[in-house]
Design a protein around this motif. Structure first.
Motif, PDB file in Angstrom:
ATOM      1  N   PRO A   1       0.831 -67.155  41.283  1.00 45.46           N
ATOM      2  CA  PRO A   1      -0.641 -67.144  41.305  1.00 45.46           C
ATOM      3  C   PRO A   1      -1.218 -68.441  41.873  1.00 45.46           C
ATOM      4  O   PRO A   1      -2.390 -68.475  42.253  1.00 45.46           O
ATOM      5  N   LEU A   2      -0.391 -69.506  41.928  1.00 46.75           N
ATOM      6  CA  LEU A   2      -0.818 -70.846  42.345  1.00 46.75           C
ATOM      7  C   LEU A   2      -1.825 -71.407  41.327  1.00 46.75           C
ATOM      8  O   LEU A   2      -2.512 -70.631  40.688  1.00 46.75           O
TER       9      LEU A   2
ATOM     10  N   THR B   1      -9.601 -70.185  42.367  1.00 45.46           N
ATOM     11  CA  THR B   1     -10.403 -69.116  41.774  1.00 45.46           C
ATOM     12  C   THR B   1     -11.887 -69.439  41.907  1.00 45.46           C
ATOM     13  O   THR B   1     -12.685 -68.603  42.325  1.00 45.46           O
TER      14      THR B   1
ATOM     15  N   ARG C   1       3.881 -71.110  36.672  1.00 45.07           N
ATOM     16  CA  ARG C   1       3.892 -72.533  36.322  1.00 45.07           C
ATOM     17  C   ARG C   1       3.952 -72.670  34.797  1.00 45.07           C
ATOM     18  O   ARG C   1       3.368 -71.842  34.093  1.00 45.07           O
TER      19      ARG C   1
ATOM     20  N   HIS D   1      -6.829 -62.755  32.897  1.00 47.50           N
ATOM     21  CA  HIS D   1      -7.321 -63.215  34.206  1.00 47.50           C
ATOM     22  C   HIS D   1      -7.416 -61.961  35.080  1.00 47.50           C
ATOM     23  O   HIS D   1      -6.604 -61.746  35.984  1.00 47.50           O
TER      24      HIS D   1
ATOM     25  N   GLN E   1       2.421 -73.749  31.690  1.00 47.04           N
ATOM     26  CA  GLN E   1       0.981 -73.974  31.470  1.00 47.04           C
ATOM     27  C   GLN E   1       0.789 -75.175  30.540  1.00 47.04           C
ATOM     28  O   GLN E   1       0.438 -75.017  29.362  1.00 47.04           O
TER      29      GLN E   1
ATOM     30  N   ARG F   1     -14.998 -69.251  33.756  1.00 45.93           N
ATOM     31  CA  ARG F   1     -13.675 -69.603  33.224  1.00 45.93           C
ATOM     32  C   ARG F   1     -13.883 -70.560  32.060  1.00 45.93           C
ATOM     33  O   ARG F   1     -14.740 -71.445  32.122  1.00 45.93           O
TER      34      ARG F   1
ATOM     35  N   ARG G   1      -1.742 -66.430  31.604  1.00 45.67           N
ATOM     36  CA  ARG G   1      -2.671 -65.275  31.479  1.00 45.67           C
ATOM     37  C   ARG G   1      -2.529 -64.318  32.655  1.00 45.67           C
ATOM     38  O   ARG G   1      -2.834 -63.133  32.537  1.00 45.67           O
TER      39      ARG G   1
HETATM   40  C1  NCD Z   1      -3.722 -69.394  37.337  1.00 46.63           C
HETATM   41  C2  NCD Z   1      -4.628 -69.548  36.115  1.00 46.63           C
HETATM   42  O1  NCD Z   1      -5.578 -70.331  36.146  1.00 46.63           O
HETATM   43  O2  NCD Z   1      -4.342 -68.844  35.160  1.00 46.63           O
HETATM   44  N1  NCD Z   1      -4.293 -69.934  38.497  1.00 46.63           N
HETATM   45  C3  NCD Z   1      -5.155 -69.165  39.224  1.00 46.63           C
HETATM   46  O3  NCD Z   1      -6.221 -68.808  38.775  1.00 46.63           O
HETATM   47  N2  NCD Z   1      -4.745 -68.732  40.424  1.00 46.63           N
HETATM   48  C4  NCD Z   1      -2.316 -69.820  37.106  1.00 46.63           C
HETATM   49  C5  NCD Z   1      -2.040 -71.238  36.727  1.00 46.63           C
HETATM   50  O4  NCD Z   1      -2.950 -72.064  36.553  1.00 46.63           O
HETATM   51  O5  NCD Z   1      -0.853 -71.568  36.613  1.00 46.63           O
END
Ligand code: NCD
Length: 337
Positions: free
Chosen positions: A272-273, A58, A233, A135, A235, A107, A172
């Motif tokens: 979303p990775l 991101t 994932r 997000h 969290q 963020r 999120r």
């Molecule tokens: C996500 C996040 O930060 O919410 N990652 C992202 O921005 N692509 C998802 C995550 O961290 O599992």
């Protein structure tokens, strides 16, 4: 929606029309992201890229998007290295840093913090994730990806069946994506998670109120006609201890065998990775890496287009991007796939 000067804090700001407006600008960004052309439309502009929580994709994609429009990026990463660690309020940080920037992407680990920051900012603020809350840019890039992937199979967002799986309580991305999808028609949601990690009632209320069909379950079976499976994932950073997160890791996995058994051949695989690839988690296995329905890297690529579109729109230059076009002088063939 008039985006010029607007903050992008929550998906609640959007209607279907405004989403289409963003997607149309994102489509026009493709030749620049692929380095077929350049544009200097944001020459001289500065992005304050403030990431007070871990991020790779991101953060870098916000920065890359701004650079691709010709702008400069100033970055802060981590809470410890910022004055917030000295007790400075978000308001003060916002007042100061917004004097140094034309737009800010941020963020932060606390829900609501980006909106609080925006109150002190003199420039547009874009939410890059505030705690377990929202997000919005990820939700937009996810929806953009869903739309394209489904169009490839001759389907539309309206009437689709999406299966979201994993940590739906703290994730999120699934909160924001569900709220966005609630704006469409007749969506079927299958929400698969351990009972303790169910989708929050506040999000369920939005999708149910909009008349969509929702199934909440802790079983993977029953999603064989899903158009999209969106894996997440656990969290771990939102749990009180790593041991608590350990209880849920590896509970809902997706690998080639499970995918073939539970989903139809065209089901698009999203995440979303970052995926947690440690053996005890491994929620999305590498054995799906070559699968044509695996859209995770297309999602990440689309993130740059969406963030370029949001910068162009909030800074009021969406209609001037082509006017400031120039040549690419270096070797860039490998991007032209
Ligand atoms: C996500 C996040 O930060 O919410 N990652 C992202 O921005 N692509 C998802 C995550 O961290 O599992």
């Amino acid at each position: 929606m008039n985006f010029t000067g607007a903050n992008i804090l929550s998906v609640e700001q959007f209607h279907r029309d405004s989403i289409e407006q963003i997607f149309e600008v994102a489509d026009r960004m493709l030749p620049y992201a692929r380095r077929q052309k350049r544009t200097r439309v944001l020459d001289g502009a500065i992005l304050g890229n403030l990431f007070f929580e871990p991020s790779t994709r991101t953060r870098v994609s916000f920065g890359t998007a701004f650079n691709l429009l010709g702008g400069e990026v100033r970055e802060t990463t981590g809470m410890e290295s910022s004055a917030l660690a000295k007790g400075e309020s978000l308001y003060d940080t916002a007042r100061v840093l917004s004097s140094y920037s034309d737009v800010i992407a941020m963020r932060h680990p606390k829900s609501g913090s980006v909106a609080e920051f925006a109150q002190g900012s003199r420039v547009p603020v874009i939410n890059g994730g505030d705690g377990a809350n929202e997000h919005p840019t990820q939700a937009l890039l996810d929806l953009y990806t869903i739309k394209k992937e489904l169009a490839y199979h001759g389907h539309s967002v309206d009437g689709m069946h999406i299966c979201m799986m994993g940590d739906l309580k703290f994730g999120r991305t699934v909160h924001s994506l569900s709220r966005l999808l609630a704006l469409y028609d007749n969506i079927r949601f299958t929400l698969i998670s351990p009972r303790e990690l169910m989708m929050p009632d506040s999000v369920l209320a939005v999708i149910e109120k909009a008349g969509h069909e929702v199934t909440v379950t802790d079983q993977v079976s029953g999603s064989s006609d899903a158009d999209i499976v969106y894996q997440t994932r656990i969290q771990q950073e939102r749990f009180t201890s790593p041991a608590e997160a350990d209880q849920y890791r590896g509970k809902f996995r997706l690998n080639s065998e499970i995918y073939t058994r539970h989903y139809k051949p065209n089901t698009v695989i999203m995440h979303p990775l970052p995926r947690d690839s440690r053996a005890e988690a491994n929620e999305l296995d590498n054995d799906l890496n070559q699968h044509p329905n695996l859209a995770i890297f297309r999602q990440a690529d689309n993130g740059v287009l969406i963030r370029m579109a949001l910068f162009a729109l909030t800074l009021g230059v969406a209609d001037q991007v082509e006017k400031y076009e120039c040549e690419v002088n270096w070797y860039s063939d490998k991007r032209n796939v």
